[in-house]
Structure formats: structure tokens, C-alpha cells
Motif scaffolding. Structure first.
Motif, mmCIF file in Angstrom:
data_model
loop_
_atom_site.group_PDB
_atom_site.id
_atom_site.type_symbol
_atom_site.label_atom_id
_atom_site.label_comp_id
_atom_site.label_asym_id
_atom_site.label_seq_id
_atom_site.Cartn_x
_atom_site.Cartn_y
_atom_site.Cartn_z
ATOM 1 N N ILE A 177 0.853 -1.192 0.000
ATOM 2 C CA ILE A 177 0.000 0.000 0.000
ATOM 3 C C ILE A 177 0.887 1.240 0.000
ATOM 4 O O ILE A 177 1.723 1.424 0.893
ATOM 5 N N GLY A 178 0.684 2.086 -1.003
ATOM 6 C CA GLY A 178 1.510 3.268 -1.157
ATOM 7 C C GLY A 178 0.995 4.460 -0.375
ATOM 8 O O GLY A 178 -0.188 4.543 -0.047
ATOM 9 N N ALA A 179 1.893 5.398 -0.100
ATOM 10 C CA ALA A 179 1.513 6.612 0.619
ATOM 11 C C ALA A 179 0.529 7.445 -0.183
ATOM 12 O O ALA A 179 -0.261 8.216 0.371
ATOM 13 N N GLU A 180 0.569 7.280 -1.512
ATOM 14 C CA GLU A 180 -0.332 8.032 -2.380
ATOM 15 C C GLU A 180 -1.653 7.322 -2.605
ATOM 16 O O GLU A 180 -2.482 7.771 -3.402
ATOM 17 N N GLY A 181 -1.838 6.164 -1.940
ATOM 18 C CA GLY A 181 -3.119 5.474 -2.035
ATOM 19 C C GLY A 181 -3.143 4.282 -2.967
ATOM 20 O O GLY A 181 -4.144 3.564 -3.016
ATOM 21 N N SER A 182 -2.073 4.045 -3.715
ATOM 22 C CA SER A 182 -2.047 2.887 -4.607
ATOM 23 C C SER A 182 -1.953 1.607 -3.792
ATOM 24 O O SER A 182 -1.375 1.580 -2.700
ATOM 25 N N SER A 183 -2.528 0.523 -4.316
ATOM 26 C CA SER A 183 -2.556 -0.738 -3.592
ATOM 27 C C SER A 183 -2.371 -1.906 -4.546
ATOM 28 O O SER A 183 -2.943 -1.928 -5.646
ATOM 29 N N GLN B 104 6.867 -3.077 -11.750
ATOM 30 C CA GLN B 104 6.351 -1.872 -12.388
ATOM 31 C C GLN B 104 5.404 -1.085 -11.473
ATOM 32 O O GLN B 104 4.377 -0.570 -11.924
ATOM 33 N N VAL B 105 5.761 -0.992 -10.200
ATOM 34 C CA VAL B 105 4.968 -0.158 -9.288
ATOM 35 C C VAL B 105 5.566 1.251 -9.290
ATOM 36 O O VAL B 105 6.772 1.429 -9.479
ATOM 37 N N PRO B 106 4.742 2.280 -9.078
ATOM 38 C CA PRO B 106 5.248 3.652 -9.071
ATOM 39 C C PRO B 106 6.218 3.891 -7.912
ATOM 40 O O PRO B 106 6.074 3.280 -6.843
ATOM 41 N N PRO B 107 7.203 4.750 -8.096
ATOM 42 C CA PRO B 107 8.085 5.114 -6.978
ATOM 43 C C PRO B 107 7.264 5.676 -5.823
ATOM 44 O O PRO B 107 6.438 6.560 -6.020
ATOM 45 N N THR C 269 4.632 -6.720 9.046
ATOM 46 C CA THR C 269 4.605 -5.471 8.272
ATOM 47 C C THR C 269 6.009 -4.892 8.181
ATOM 48 O O THR C 269 6.827 -5.033 9.088
ATOM 49 N N ARG C 270 6.263 -4.229 7.066
ATOM 50 C CA ARG C 270 7.538 -3.561 6.828
ATOM 51 C C ARG C 270 7.276 -2.293 6.014
ATOM 52 O O ARG C 270 6.329 -2.229 5.221
ATOM 53 N N GLU C 271 8.118 -1.293 6.185
ATOM 54 C CA GLU C 271 8.087 -0.118 5.308
ATOM 55 C C GLU C 271 9.143 -0.316 4.225
ATOM 56 O O GLU C 271 10.288 -0.678 4.521
ATOM 57 N N VAL C 272 8.741 -0.076 2.984
ATOM 58 C CA VAL C 272 9.655 -0.260 1.859
ATOM 59 C C VAL C 272 9.691 1.021 1.034
ATOM 60 O O VAL C 272 8.671 1.441 0.473
ATOM 61 N N ASP C 273 10.850 1.629 0.967
ATOM 62 C CA ASP C 273 11.026 2.895 0.253
ATOM 63 C C ASP C 273 11.632 2.624 -1.121
ATOM 64 O O ASP C 273 12.789 2.208 -1.236
ATOM 65 N N VAL C 274 10.833 2.802 -2.165
ATOM 66 C CA VAL C 274 11.341 2.609 -3.529
ATOM 67 C C VAL C 274 11.215 3.912 -4.328
ATOM 68 O O VAL C 274 11.008 3.901 -5.541
ATOM 69 N N ARG C 275 11.366 5.026 -3.637
ATOM 70 C CA ARG C 275 11.317 6.304 -4.348
ATOM 71 C C ARG C 275 12.504 6.472 -5.280
ATOM 72 O O ARG C 275 12.381 7.090 -6.339
ATOM 73 N N GLU C 276 13.659 5.929 -4.889
ATOM 74 C CA GLU C 276 14.871 6.116 -5.684
ATOM 75 C C GLU C 276 15.369 4.838 -6.340
ATOM 76 O O GLU C 276 15.914 4.873 -7.441
#
Length: 271
Positions: A211-217, A232-235, A251-258
Motif C-alpha cells: 500500500i503506497g503513501a499516495e493510495g495505490s494498492s 512496475q509499481v510507481p516510486p 509489516t515492513r516499510e519499503v522505500d522505492v522512491r529512488e
């Protein structure tokens, strides 16, 4: 409407044929008035960009063919003080080697680094779309002709319209009306394995949610090896949640912005 390039990155296997035949066609060959010879080193009018993604144990290599996008409102053309750029009726944008003075302003203006300066000849150079071949019976440029997987297409924009639907442009040149469209430009992936370390077992069919911070799931189940892969998930910064019958939710937080992330083996504890 003119002609355009359409590149499907997912079909490219990194054979480098497009880059090699471009060098073969233009190095040591004087195609003026279309183009002066390309130097043997330092210039890639068609270049294959290679990028390693992820971390062990899930590592992928992405390939992206990049050439001059022959932008409809090209910043390089606007920057040229000598009117050395020539726009053809088919949409290709050429640099006249006789008019160019090699000032370099066009190279500085190109958002994707597709223009090169030839110090020996004192001119700027770039992809011509093999216009000299197109004017002499060829249907497509050599890079297109050489691609065994049809990862690169070149045709009338109207003819390619059904295939162009949903395509993107490279970010830097998109605002300038790029005439090179792309499918499957790499976004991000999140991969991992779910394991019961105490029982020394892989967890098959565990429910994995992203689940993304921008609401994508996104959701899927682990495969026969206990693996999952969201491709192919959005950053974004995602909340990764794993649920399996008889186990505490993980649960884990996963940062794929970069960058892409391989989270490795994640152990789950029984209730």
C-alpha cells in the motif's frame, strides 16, 4: 503527422545490435548533406542504456534504447544561433553539417544528452534517423532494421496509433513533443521471500499487500517457492503487509522512491 519511433523496453534483451549498426552505418562514412562521419569513439547516436536494479538475491538488468527524439519543439533547434537545424516533412530533425559552427549550445540544451560535439570537424552531430537511407529506398533506419525482437519500430504516427496508446515519452523530452514513444519504461519493483525459519519452511500462498503513501494498492500471493514480486509499481514509500493462516501478520516499510528493493527472506512467527 509524420513518422515516429516506438520502443518497447520489455522486448529489449540488451543485444546492442541497434547501437552497433548505428556505428557501422555512420563511422567512417560521409553522408553529407545528411551527416558528416561519426567518430569511432565518444559518440552514440543510438545508445543502449543499461541499469542494474535491485539487490541480491533479486537483481535485474534493464535496457533502454535512446536516440534523439526529434522533438516537434526541439530545445536544441531553438538554442542554435546559426539556423543549422533542418526539419524534414517526415518529422526527422537534422543538423546541417555545412551550416553548423560547433558552438555547442544545442548540446547543452538537449535534455537527454543526444547531441555530441565533434572536436575534429568543429560541428555538432546526432541521430539522423538514417534519412540518407530512407531517401534511397529503405523503409526504416538501420537500428530498427537490426532489432530481432521488434523492440524498436518506426512508421507513420497514424499507423502506429493503436500501439502508441498508453505509451510514454522519456521525462526530459516529453514537454517538447518528442517523436519517440516508449512502452514499459522501468518503474520500481519490490521482491522478497516469506519463510518460517523455526520450521525451516517456505510459506506458499501467503497474502502479500503493498500500500503506497499516495493510495495505490497491490496484492498477490507467494508462489511455490515462497516468493513475491511486485513489478512496475510507481516510486513511493509502501507499507508491505504479509498475512498467512496461523501466523502473526508481518509489516515492513519499503522505500522505492529512488531504487528497487529486494527485501530478502522475511521470517514469520506462528501465533
Amino acid at each position: 503527422m509524420g513518422k515516429v519511433f516506438l520502443i518497447d523496453v520489455a522486448k529489449c534483451n540488451g543485444c546492442y545490435d541497434c547501437q552497433i549498426v548505428c556505428k557501422d552505418e555512420h563511422c567512417g562514412n560521409d553522408w553529407r548533406p545528411y551527416a558528416a562521419p561519426q567518430p569511432e569513439t565518444g559518440q552514440f547516436w543510438m545508445r543502449l542504456e543499461e541499469k542494474t536494479r535491485g539487490q541480491v538475491p533479486v537483481v535485474r538488468v534493464a535496457y533502454k534504447p535512446v536516440m534523439c527524439a526529434h522533438c516537434a519543439s526541439a530545445p536544441c533547434e531553438t538554442a542554435c544561433p546559426d539556423n543549422a537545424f533542418v526539419r524534414r516533412s517526415d518529422g526527422l530533425l537534422l543538423i546541417d553539417p555545412e551550416t553548423c559552427t560547433g558552438c555547442g549550445r544545442c548540446a547543452e540544451a538537449c535534455p537527454q544528452g543526444s547531441i555530441y560535439l565533434n572536436a575534429e570537424l568543429g560541428i555538432a552531430q546526432k541521430c539522423t534517423g538514417c534519412a540518407h537511407l530512407l531517401d534511397n529506398g529503405w523503409a526504416v533506419p538501420r537500428c530498427v532494421d537490426a532489432c530481432a525482437h521488434d523492440a524498436i519500430l518506426y512508421d507513420e504516427e497514424e499507423s502506429l496509433a493503436p500501439l502508441i496508446e498508453g505509451a510514454e515519452m522519456i521525462k526530459g523530452v516529453a514537454p517538447f513533443g518528442a517523436r519517440a514513444y516508449y512502452h514499459n519504461l522501468p518503474k520500481r519493483f519490490v521482491a522478497g521471500s516469506i519463510v518460517d525459519f523455526e520450521a525451516d519452511e517456505l510459506l506458499i500462498g501467503a497474502e502479500v499487500t503493498l500500500i503506497g503513501a499516495e493510495g495505490s494498492s497491490f496484492a498477490q500471493k507467494t508462489d511455490q517457492m515462497g516468493d513475491f514480486l511486485f513489478d512496475q509499481v510507481p516510486p513511493d514509500v509502501y507499507a508491505l503487509s504479509i498475512a498467512a493462516e496461523g501466523y502473526e501478520t508481518l509489516t515492513r516499510e519499503v522505500d522505492v522512491r529512488e531504487i528497487d528493493r529486494s527485501v530478502g527472506d522475511l521470517g514469520m512467527a506462528k501465533r
